[in-house]
Design a protein around this motif. Structure first.
Motif, mmCIF file in Angstrom:
data_model
loop_
_atom_site.group_PDB
_atom_site.id
_atom_site.type_symbol
_atom_site.label_atom_id
_atom_site.label_comp_id
_atom_site.label_asym_id
_atom_site.label_seq_id
_atom_site.Cartn_x
_atom_site.Cartn_y
_atom_site.Cartn_z
ATOM 1 N N TYR A 60 0.821 -1.208 0.000
ATOM 2 C CA TYR A 60 0.000 0.000 0.000
ATOM 3 C C TYR A 60 0.859 1.264 0.000
ATOM 4 O O TYR A 60 0.492 2.272 -0.611
ATOM 5 C CB TYR A 60 -0.975 -0.010 1.179
ATOM 6 N N ASP A 61 1.993 1.237 0.671
ATOM 7 C CA ASP A 61 2.892 2.389 0.656
ATOM 8 C C ASP A 61 3.386 2.641 -0.769
ATOM 9 O O ASP A 61 3.406 3.781 -1.245
ATOM 10 C CB ASP A 61 4.068 2.131 1.605
ATOM 11 N N ARG A 62 3.757 1.570 -1.446
ATOM 12 C CA ARG A 62 4.197 1.685 -2.841
ATOM 13 C C ARG A 62 3.047 2.153 -3.728
ATOM 14 O O ARG A 62 3.240 2.977 -4.636
ATOM 15 C CB ARG A 62 4.735 0.332 -3.318
ATOM 16 N N ALA A 63 1.845 1.638 -3.477
ATOM 17 C CA ALA A 63 0.697 1.970 -4.315
ATOM 18 C C ALA A 63 0.386 3.460 -4.284
ATOM 19 O O ALA A 63 0.054 4.058 -5.315
ATOM 20 C CB ALA A 63 -0.522 1.176 -3.861
ATOM 21 N N ALA A 64 0.455 4.070 -3.103
ATOM 22 C CA ALA A 64 0.139 5.496 -2.986
ATOM 23 C C ALA A 64 1.113 6.333 -3.809
ATOM 24 O O ALA A 64 0.708 7.245 -4.548
ATOM 25 C CB ALA A 64 0.169 5.915 -1.521
ATOM 26 N N GLU A 65 2.401 6.029 -3.702
ATOM 27 C CA GLU A 65 3.391 6.781 -4.487
ATOM 28 C C GLU A 65 3.239 6.467 -5.977
ATOM 29 O O GLU A 65 3.357 7.352 -6.833
ATOM 30 C CB GLU A 65 4.804 6.461 -4.019
ATOM 31 N N PHE A 66 2.976 5.221 -6.294
ATOM 32 C CA PHE A 66 2.786 4.792 -7.672
ATOM 33 C C PHE A 66 1.672 5.615 -8.332
ATOM 34 O O PHE A 66 1.833 6.147 -9.446
ATOM 35 C CB PHE A 66 2.414 3.296 -7.678
ATOM 36 N N ALA A 67 0.531 5.725 -7.640
ATOM 37 C CA ALA A 67 -0.606 6.459 -8.199
ATOM 38 C C ALA A 67 -0.299 7.945 -8.346
ATOM 39 O O ALA A 67 -0.730 8.584 -9.317
ATOM 40 C CB ALA A 67 -1.839 6.258 -7.313
ATOM 41 N N GLU A 68 0.431 8.507 -7.404
ATOM 42 C CA GLU A 68 0.827 9.917 -7.509
ATOM 43 C C GLU A 68 1.664 10.147 -8.763
ATOM 44 O O GLU A 68 1.478 11.141 -9.477
ATOM 45 C CB GLU A 68 1.618 10.342 -6.271
ATOM 46 N N VAL A 69 2.588 9.228 -9.037
ATOM 47 C CA VAL A 69 3.434 9.360 -10.218
ATOM 48 C C VAL A 69 2.592 9.244 -11.489
ATOM 49 O O VAL A 69 2.738 10.042 -12.430
ATOM 50 C CB VAL A 69 4.556 8.298 -10.215
ATOM 51 N N VAL A 70 1.708 8.260 -11.523
ATOM 52 C CA VAL A 70 0.865 8.059 -12.703
ATOM 53 C C VAL A 70 0.020 9.303 -12.977
ATOM 54 O O VAL A 70 -0.057 9.794 -14.116
ATOM 55 C CB VAL A 70 -0.027 6.817 -12.530
ATOM 56 N N GLN A 71 -0.621 9.834 -11.945
ATOM 57 C CA GLN A 71 -1.451 11.015 -12.141
ATOM 58 C C GLN A 71 -0.621 12.214 -12.569
ATOM 59 O O GLN A 71 -1.061 13.028 -13.392
ATOM 60 C CB GLN A 71 -2.227 11.325 -10.866
ATOM 61 N N GLY A 72 0.591 12.320 -12.032
ATOM 62 C CA GLY A 72 1.483 13.397 -12.453
ATOM 63 C C GLY A 72 1.859 13.283 -13.922
ATOM 64 O O GLY A 72 1.896 14.284 -14.660
ATOM 65 N N LEU A 73 2.126 12.060 -14.365
ATOM 66 C CA LEU A 73 2.460 11.845 -15.772
ATOM 67 C C LEU A 73 1.278 12.138 -16.684
ATOM 68 O O LEU A 73 1.454 12.615 -17.818
ATOM 69 C CB LEU A 73 2.948 10.407 -15.975
ATOM 70 N N TRP A 74 0.063 11.854 -16.219
ATOM 71 C CA TRP A 74 -1.126 12.155 -17.028
ATOM 72 C C TRP A 74 -1.331 13.657 -17.215
ATOM 73 O O TRP A 74 -2.095 14.076 -18.089
ATOM 74 C CB TRP A 74 -2.361 11.529 -16.399
ATOM 75 N N ASP A 75 -0.646 14.471 -16.404
ATOM 76 C CA ASP A 75 -0.711 15.929 -16.548
ATOM 77 C C ASP A 75 0.471 16.478 -17.350
ATOM 78 O O ASP A 75 0.733 17.688 -17.321
ATOM 79 C CB ASP A 75 -0.730 16.600 -15.166
ATOM 80 N N SER A 76 1.163 15.610 -18.094
ATOM 81 C CA SER A 76 2.379 16.039 -18.804
ATOM 82 C C SER A 76 2.113 17.106 -19.867
ATOM 83 O O SER A 76 3.003 17.894 -20.193
ATOM 84 C CB SER A 76 3.047 14.836 -19.478
#
Length: 454
Positions: free
Chosen positions: A157-173
């Motif tokens: 779950y710790d990895r998942a939270a950071e993972f999702a933050e990165v994905v959402q950040g990339l979707w705002d590229s």
């Protein structure tokens, strides 16, 4: 003033290869090869769209289960399947309004690759894509990704939270108007409207930007499934659709209220989240016919399969050493699907089930809401949950395909429409529009400057 539109349910069609029931493939009318025949998947998607479902929700796991005896493994009908992004991209080309949500784990993937895959699905479908963020509960996935042991629940779950933050950040590229494509001047895009993420965190270091343009719906819809305390917190922090397993109205209402109460911690409102419990409906023109359908599928469960699937569902091996007609044994927390384990064991204690009775309970619903009856009876249950703070809609889990989905679309959907609880036509073209979710602004968007009167 125009009259405000009444609140209506959102519905997902939760699809396994042959259906939700463990013996679905044995039904005489089943699509027994639907993990390998694309035409069968097309028929299921078109049926869901005919029923005006918001989305088709694809279950997935990146491994063959290691649970069960050789005999049980040889009897399993959910062993092979299409890779979800490939399948949903293809299905989007033969549908118009139906949304497509794929399950893809954060535990054994990389955020850049996943962000690129889902951004591509969203572009191909015209803004109908969604990502079901899960942490792998199938321990066998570890063996396919360079590990001898499964990552612990807390670390997943710790990895998942950071993972999702990165994905959402990339979707705002990219800004929506970044691409000029002026052939005369030779200017293709505005570099000022491209954004480099430069993420450096505990688990990931990702520069960006993503080499896929911004989604037609802002970004793909983020779905999350998890009922543990860490799962609920992740849902409140990031999820736009929450998929949950609840067996009683009281459980569902508590879960719903808890997730909604956590939203303000993360600056979010109830309008940004839809909670969809799983619903396993068995529909008949009469209650007796529905019960007959249910009993027939249950009769197809081989004991070795029932035990094997329970082991997989709760993440506990070697249950076959206990007597099937005896009580459910005491067991510690699993490192697999923890919330599902607790849910099923609570049901076993509450209803004083034997081990085999728990196997039978798990064979279809797998910890989700079971309803057996006429269209009106099933609609009554759905309406009660929907109007009394337990759900914004449901993720409908057809027992076998295509029959159970056809039953729901042909019998229950018209009853919900008659009551004004469900749409008769799609409201929009994107998944967000049909779910009634706001289009997210890019993190790089400049706030509007209020006009000041002179």
């Amino acid at each position: 003033m125009p009259k405000a539109q009444a609140r209506r349910m959102n519905l997902g069609a939760f699809i396994h290869e042959t259906g939700q029931h463990v013996a679905a493939w044995r039904h005489p009318g089943a699509y027994a090869e639907s993990g390998t025949v694309f035409a069968q998947a097309v028929d299921v998607a078109r049926t869901a769209e005919r029923g005006k479902f918001d989305l088709l929700f694809l279950a997935d796991s990146a491994a063959v289960s290691v649970f069960g005896s050789p005999e049980a493994k040889g009897r399993m009908g959910k062993t092979v399947k299409f890779e979800p992004i490939t399948l949903l991209s293809a299905l989007s080309a033969v549908t118009t309004n139906l949304g497509f949500v794929a399950t893809c784990s954060s535990t054994y993937n990389e955020p850049y690759t996943l962000a690129r895959q889902f951004a591509s699905l969203d572009q191909i479908s015209g803004g109908r894509g969604g990502w079901n963020l899960v942490t792998s509960n199938n321990e066998a996935e570890a063996f396919n990704h360079g590990r001898d042991t499964h990552v612990s629940h807390a670390d997943r779950y710790d990895r998942a939270a950071e993972f999702a933050e990165v994905v959402q950040g990339l979707w705002d590229s990219w800004d929506e108007d970044a691409f000029i494509r002026d052939q005369e001047s030779g200017v293709y895009f505005d570099p000022a409207k491209m954004h480099v993420l430069n993420h450096k965190g505990t688990h990931f270091q990702v520069r960006g930007p993503l080499n896929v343009a911004r989604s037609p719906q802002g970004r793909p819809v983020l779905v999350q499934a998890g009922a543990s305390d860490t799962g609920r917190d992740l849902a409140a922090r990031m999820a736009e659709v929450v998929f949950t397993a609840q067996t009683t109205f009281e459980q569902a209402k508590e879960f719903y209220g808890d997730v909604i109460a956590r939203l303000p911690r993360y600056g979010r409102t109830q309008q940004e989240v839809k909670v969809l419990p799983g619903l396993y409906p068995v529909v008949g023109r009469t209650e007796a016919e529905a019960r007959e359908k249910f009993d027939f599928l249950q009769s197809l469960i081989h004991p070795s399969v029932g035990i094997s699937v329970l082991e997989h569902t709760i993440g506990v091996p070697n249950l076959g050493r206990y007597p099937l007609d005896g009580p459910v044994p005491e067991m510690g927390d699993t490192n697999g699907p923890l919330s599902r384990q607790r849910l099923l064991l609570e049901a076993a204690r509450r209803d004083k089930l034997t081990l085999w009775e728990l196997c039978l309970l798990n064979a279809g619903p797998r910890g989700h809401l079971l309803t057996i009856g006429t269209p009106a009876q099933i609609a009554d249950v759905m309406e009660h949950w929907f109007l009394n703070g337990a759900a914004d809609g449901f993720n409908v889990m057809p027992a076998w395909l295509p029959g159970s989905l056809n039953d729901f679309v042909d019998m229950v959907i018209p009853e919900l429409q008659r009551r004004g609880l469900f749409r008769t036509e799609y409201e929009g073209k994107t998944l967000r529009e049909n779910l009634g979710l706001p289009k997210p602004a890019s993190r790089y968007a400049k706030p509007a400057v209020p006009m000041v009167a002179e």
